[in-house]
Design a protein around this motif. Structure first.
Motif, PDB file in Angstrom:
ATOM      1  N   LYS A  73       0.830  -1.212   0.000  1.00  0.00           N
ATOM      2  CA  LYS A  73       0.000   0.000   0.000  1.00  0.00           C
ATOM      3  C   LYS A  73       0.863   1.260   0.000  1.00  0.00           C
ATOM      4  O   LYS A  73       0.526   2.253  -0.646  1.00  0.00           O
ATOM      5  N   MET A  74       1.974   1.234   0.730  1.00  0.00           N
ATOM      6  CA  MET A  74       2.879   2.386   0.699  1.00  0.00           C
ATOM      7  C   MET A  74       3.481   2.573  -0.688  1.00  0.00           C
ATOM      8  O   MET A  74       3.624   3.701  -1.176  1.00  0.00           O
ATOM      9  N   GLU A 134      -4.301  -0.249  -7.729  1.00  0.00           N
ATOM     10  CA  GLU A 134      -3.931  -1.616  -8.059  1.00  0.00           C
ATOM     11  C   GLU A 134      -2.434  -1.649  -8.363  1.00  0.00           C
ATOM     12  O   GLU A 134      -1.806  -0.615  -8.606  1.00  0.00           O
ATOM     13  N   VAL A 135      -1.887  -2.854  -8.367  1.00  0.00           N
ATOM     14  CA  VAL A 135      -0.452  -2.998  -8.561  1.00  0.00           C
ATOM     15  C   VAL A 135      -0.099  -2.851 -10.040  1.00  0.00           C
ATOM     16  O   VAL A 135      -0.524  -3.643 -10.885  1.00  0.00           O
ATOM     17  N   ALA A 182       8.355  -7.848  -7.596  1.00  0.00           N
ATOM     18  CA  ALA A 182       8.933  -6.861  -8.514  1.00  0.00           C
ATOM     19  C   ALA A 182       8.594  -5.438  -8.111  1.00  0.00           C
ATOM     20  O   ALA A 182       9.373  -4.507  -8.381  1.00  0.00           O
ATOM     21  N   LEU A 183       7.448  -5.232  -7.459  1.00  0.00           N
ATOM     22  CA  LEU A 183       7.072  -3.899  -7.002  1.00  0.00           C
ATOM     23  C   LEU A 183       8.065  -3.398  -5.963  1.00  0.00           C
ATOM     24  O   LEU A 183       8.479  -2.231  -5.996  1.00  0.00           O
ATOM     25  N   ALA A 229      -4.721   4.278 -14.158  1.00  0.00           N
ATOM     26  CA  ALA A 229      -3.761   3.618 -13.263  1.00  0.00           C
ATOM     27  C   ALA A 229      -3.404   4.498 -12.073  1.00  0.00           C
ATOM     28  O   ALA A 229      -3.196   3.995 -10.955  1.00  0.00           O
ATOM     29  N   TYR A 230      -3.362   5.831 -12.269  1.00  0.00           N
ATOM     30  CA  TYR A 230      -2.913   6.728 -11.203  1.00  0.00           C
ATOM     31  C   TYR A 230      -4.046   7.574 -10.617  1.00  0.00           C
ATOM     32  O   TYR A 230      -3.806   8.617 -10.023  1.00  0.00           O
ATOM     33  N   SER A 231      -5.274   7.078 -10.775  1.00  0.00           N
ATOM     34  CA  SER A 231      -6.447   7.650 -10.085  1.00  0.00           C
ATOM     35  C   SER A 231      -6.631   9.132 -10.383  1.00  0.00           C
ATOM     36  O   SER A 231      -7.018   9.911  -9.507  1.00  0.00           O
ATOM     37  N   ILE A 232      -6.379   9.544 -11.613  1.00  0.00           N
ATOM     38  CA  ILE A 232      -6.443  10.960 -11.976  1.00  0.00           C
ATOM     39  C   ILE A 232      -7.877  11.324 -12.339  1.00  0.00           C
ATOM     40  O   ILE A 232      -8.519  10.656 -13.154  1.00  0.00           O
TER      41      ILE A 232
END
Length: 640
Positions: free
Chosen positions: A231-232, A365-366, A283-284, A345-348
């Motif tokens: 989450k971080m 999401e990842v 990988a994240l 992807a980046y909640s814009i």
């Protein structure tokens, strides 16, 4: 202009043109308070602190407020990162008053430096009212204030620590119970502690990374540890574009950061994500690790090879402005019609996902940021044209040493020689700039105003751990020699009649109370780091006297640690790794064995120069008989 113009602290220099007659901490101001019989306003903050800037603008830049302060008080400004010893004392005083701490920290002292009232941020009207009240109380009820101050000062003395030590040899396992308690204090939805604002506590993450696999299911702490790190990594607390973590999240979701970026957080989180990647191969985690290292090298590395302390939260007087985007800005750079996947992807949002129509880059999401490499290149060019947040250019021994440890672990996990060489160069730069081999002195920071500030216990303990980690990696006895000198210095300048060690150096100006830092918060406590340093130094030098000192410290703190494991996490990790769940450590002769030959072993392998044996297996601080062939070594490890 006040008395701060010749200081080197960026925080103090921010206030040099205030109409308040600020003094730096020192004899000039303290003697003035005594000679003129005035109370002291002690105002403590740091350069990247948003609310410090707010109070400065509202009150300390205001002529009416300044006249009130100058007429009735001696006003002292302190950079908490330059003088953590002063901050430690007066933050404890504020807590003793039943008040919540934070920065700016504003404490009222009698002329003898004893505190009688305090607080954090005050709006201008409240501050002026308080100034008048304190002035009147000092004139009319001075004896009562002095009595109160005497009481607070007496309670600041840490005199009853470790009176009831536990017997380490007779303890039943305490780590399983600690895991159960920790799990109850963690957020099952977003990870981290339940409350907001939400701070990363790297010592806790490192504890959860260090425990054996069989304990990771207790209270689901293993799942909760991964939940927090994931989450971080997805959240706004991590700068998706430029890398690096902000100091904390103002909410429980890791979404909205308090945008200041601190070296100590990123130094420790590099180590956390390295060890998490080693365990999980996620990988994240690897991407976050590499982006964080790149951020530090790009944004915080000085010309002398040391790293600066922080980036400010504000730019152009607005918190977070450097990092956030309106939809129209993004649409101009990356047309929505062509880059909808990026926006999703980046909640814009067209109306902004944060305040005032701004968007924080935040993943629900990842996704790997590398997926959107082309979009990020465009945004980086645009962001680099903005007014940048100010850099706090102090270079501190403790935080640089913590980074050296993190980089050495990252290099080991990633098997990256470039990172390894950078880490070892950092250790060399620390030694060259912040230590003096001729006088055997250790300095808290690289530059100073009138005279050097001698290192505090956290500086020395973190430096000791950096030396131990360097020795683990290289096997060079030069690091052990430096560590022995360091231990002698600590013994001379920080020891006392108790089992714990003074935070304050005997070489610095003396304060109203000795303090022994025990609680592991956003940084591990100085005494817990020292405990681990002593464990390693005793182990490597076959010196049981040092190991006994470390065990005495553990015995004295474990009762408190069991009661509040989240904030004694570094102590519990040391206890677990050395006592309750000791690791297998293989000492090997690098002249006859390569690292590649040892890769398949499930053990920490440490090169040791000039040893007659080829291998020696140790469990915690106890070692088995030496052996000279790899098959015998494997048999010993299998038997364990």
């Amino acid at each position: 202009m006040n008395h701060l113009q010749n200081q080197v602290s960026p925080y103090l220099l921010q206030h040099k043109n205030n109409p308040v007659e600020w003094y730096p901490w020192g004899e000039l101001a303290l003697n003035k308070a005594i000679n003129e019989d005035k109370p002291i306003i002690l105002s403590i903050g740091y350069a990247a602190c948003h609310w410090c800037h707010v109070m400065e603008h509202e009150s300390f830049e205001n002529l009416e407020v300044a006249e009130l302060m100058n007429a009735n008080f001696v006003c002292i400004k302190v950079d908490r990162e330059e003088r953590p010893d002063i901050d430690l004392i007066y933050m404890d005083a504020l807590h003793a008053m039943g008040l919540q701490g934070g920065w700016p920290l504003n404490v009222f002292l009698m002329p003898d430096q004893k505190p009688f009232y305090g607080g954090t941020y005050f709006p201008k009207a409240n501050w002026m009212q308080l100034l008048n009240s304190i002035h009147n109380a000092f004139k009319e009820h001075k004896s009562e204030l002095q009595k109160s101050a005497d009481g607070f000062a007496a309670n600041l003395h840490d005199t009853n620590l470790g009176l009831y030590p536990l017997n380490l040899e007779e303890l039943s396992p305490i780590i399983p119970r600690s895991m159960e308690l920790i799990s109850k204090g963690l957020d099952p939805v977003f990870g981290g502690t339940h409350k907001s604002p939400k701070f990363p506590i790297p010592s806790l993450s490192l504890l959860l990374e260090s425990i054996p696999d069989k304990l990771r299911n207790l209270g689901h702490v293993g799942e909760l540890a991964d939940l927090q790190l994931t989450k971080m990594a997805l959240g706004g607390i991590f700068d998706q574009l430029g890398g690096g973590f902000s100091r904390y999240s103002v909410d429980s979701e890791w979404f909205c950061p308090h945008f200041e970026k601190m070296l100590y957080d990123n130094a420790q989180l590099i180590r956390v994500y390295a060890l998490a990647y080693q365990r999980s191969h996620n990988a994240l985690y690897r991407e976050v690790l590499l982006q964080s290292i790149d951020f530090l090298n790009t944004e915080l590395k000085g010309d002398n090879g040391l790293y600066y302390t922080a980036l400010d939260a504000d730019s152009e007087g607005v918190e977070g402005l450097f990092y956030v985007w309106t939809f129209d800005e993004l649409n101009h750079l990356l047309p929505y019609a062509k880059h909808q996947a990026f926006y999703d992807a980046y909640s814009i949002s067209k109306h902004g996902n944060w305040e005032h129509g701004y968007n924080i880059l935040f993943k629900k999401e990842v996704y790997l940021n590398a997926t959107f490499e082309k979009e990020f290149e465009v945004l980086k060019i645009a962001r680099n044209q903005r007014v940048r947040p100010a850099t706090d250019t102090k270079q501190l021994l403790s935080w640089n040493a913590l980074l050296a440890v993190g980089l050495l672990d990252a290099a080991n996990v990633l098997e990256d020689d470039a990172i390894l060489q950078d880490a070892l160069r950092l250790v060399t730069h620390i030694s060259q700039v912040l230590t003096d081999s001729k006088t055997n002195l250790f300095f808290h920071q690289a530059t100073f105003a009138n005279q050097p500030i001698m290192a505090f216990l956290d500086d020395l303990a973190a430096w000791g751990l950096a030396l131990m980690k360097s020795y683990q990696v290289t096997g060079s006895s030069s690091y052990l020699a430096k560590a022995e000198q360091l231990f002698l210095y600590i013994t001379i300048h920080h020891s006392n009649q108790q089992v714990f060690y003074n935070f304050h150096s005997s070489l610095n100006d003396q304060l109203i109370a000795p303090k022994f830092e025990l609680v592991d918060s956003v940084c591990p406590s100085s005494n817990s780091m020292l405990c681990e340093f002593l464990m390693w130094l005793g182990f490597f030098n076959n010196d049981p006297a040092k190991t006994i000192l470390a065990k005495d410290m553990l015995a004295a703190v474990l009762e408190q640690a069991q009661a509040n494991p989240i904030y004694f996490a570094n102590w519990l990790r040391i206890y677990s790794e050395w006592m309750e769940n000791p690791r297998a450590i293989v000492k090997y002769n690098p002249q006859s064995t390569s690292k590649d030959q040892l890769k398949e072993l499930n053990a920490l392998c440490v090169p040791v120069e000039n040893q007659s044996y080829r291998f020696m297996v140790c469990i915690g601080d106890r070692c088995l008989a030496p052996c000279d062939d790899i098959n015998s070594l494997k048999a010993q490890l299998d038997a364990i």
